[in-house]
Write a protein that holds these residues in place. Structure first.
Motif, PDB file in Angstrom:
ATOM      1  N   ASN A  35       0.824  -1.209   0.000  1.00 28.28           N
ATOM      2  CA  ASN A  35       0.000   0.000   0.000  1.00 28.28           C
ATOM      3  C   ASN A  35       0.853   1.252   0.000  1.00 28.28           C
ATOM      4  O   ASN A  35       0.494   2.278  -0.577  1.00 28.28           O
ATOM      5  N   GLY A  36       1.982   1.182   0.692  1.00 30.01           N
ATOM      6  CA  GLY A  36       2.889   2.322   0.765  1.00 30.01           C
ATOM      7  C   GLY A  36       4.304   1.854   1.022  1.00 30.01           C
ATOM      8  O   GLY A  36       4.531   0.755   1.533  1.00 30.01           O
ATOM      9  N   GLN A  37       5.259   2.691   0.640  1.00 34.44           N
ATOM     10  CA  GLN A  37       6.675   2.420   0.898  1.00 34.44           C
ATOM     11  C   GLN A  37       7.377   3.727   1.225  1.00 34.44           C
ATOM     12  O   GLN A  37       7.045   4.774   0.659  1.00 34.44           O
ATOM     13  N   THR A  38       8.342   3.668   2.135  1.00 28.59           N
ATOM     14  CA  THR A  38       9.150   4.835   2.479  1.00 28.59           C
ATOM     15  C   THR A  38      10.592   4.531   2.124  1.00 28.59           C
ATOM     16  O   THR A  38      11.153   3.529   2.586  1.00 28.59           O
ATOM     17  N   ILE A  39      11.180   5.383   1.301  1.00 29.62           N
ATOM     18  CA  ILE A  39      12.509   5.131   0.752  1.00 29.62           C
ATOM     19  C   ILE A  39      13.467   6.212   1.231  1.00 29.62           C
ATOM     20  O   ILE A  39      13.197   7.415   1.090  1.00 29.62           O
ATOM     21  N   LEU A  40      14.580   5.794   1.783  1.00 31.92           N
ATOM     22  CA  LEU A  40      15.645   6.696   2.205  1.00 31.92           C
ATOM     23  C   LEU A  40      16.633   6.816   1.064  1.00 31.92           C
ATOM     24  O   LEU A  40      17.193   5.816   0.607  1.00 31.92           O
TER      25      LEU A  40
END
Length: 214
Positions: A33-38
């Motif tokens: 549903n969502g992803q957080t990328i550094l």
């Protein structure tokens, strides 16, 4: 989150993107549903939201209610916060209810590991998430849908021998936990075929059944 990423500071940046599809890194055949990328410079964050959860119910593959979408965005915002706090403990402010030193001590050992961040969310962030989602209830649901839930039975036993009437605070608790089900602590608290897991599933399923409507 706003204190960390907004205002006059220019050190950290977060960008939101809508992705047409968002294959899971662990299970490429499935969609996140969502992803957080550094990013490589360790100060820029990209939060990606899967377009499929935003498409109206007649056309979406995995469309969600507005409350569930809000939880996804909140969940990813916490990931972004933890990524930066893990590397720069003195940046921004601490989450209400968590002492600065305690937060620094914990995050310094877990930053960058999504599974460990999920454990941290489970142990430390659920009440904060519940509080935030509670403030959004009247904005993201209709009176008609809320009224439809007034007498809804949520079965709390696997044999259907007991139930409780829909409770918004419990719903927000289980909604907050819905992205954390692969953590060891969740599996311990909600083992397979348990009454606890039935209650968790019932709240999330019925929440979508009743709230994912115009």
């Amino acid at each position: 989150f706003i204190d960390l990423f907004d205002g006059p500071q220019t050190r950290f940046n977060v960008q939101f993107e809508i992705a047409d599809n968002l294959p899971s890194p662990k299970k490429p055949a499935e969609q996140d549903n969502g992803q957080t990328i550094l990013t490589q410079n360790s100060t820029n964050i990209i939060i990606k939201i899967n377009r499929q959860i935003l498409i109206p119910i007649t056309g979406g593959i995995n469309n969600l209610s507005k409350m569930a979408i809000a939880k996804v965005i909140l969940h990813e915002c916490i990931h972004a916060y933890l990524h930066i706090k893990g590397m720069y403990p003195n940046a921004g402010v601490s989450v209400p209810g968590i002492e600065d030193m305690d937060l620094q001590t914990v995050i310094n050992t877990i930053y960058g590991a999504e599974s460990d961040q999920h454990t941290f969310m489970y142990e430390r962030m659920v009440q904060t998430m519940r509080n935030i989602l509670t403030t959004l209830k009247d904005k993201l649901t209709t009176e008609e849908r809320r009224n439809a839930l007034l007498d809804l039975k949520i079965y709390t036993k696997t044999d259907f021998s007991a139930f409780e009437i829909w409770n918004w605070d419990n719903y927000f608790k289980y909604l907050s936990l819905s992205g954390l089900s692969e953590t060891k602590i969740f599996i311990k608290d909600f083992p397979n075929n348990s009454d606890a897991l039935r209650t968790f599933n019932n709240y999330n399923v019925q929440g979508e059944n009743y709230l994912n409507k115009n």
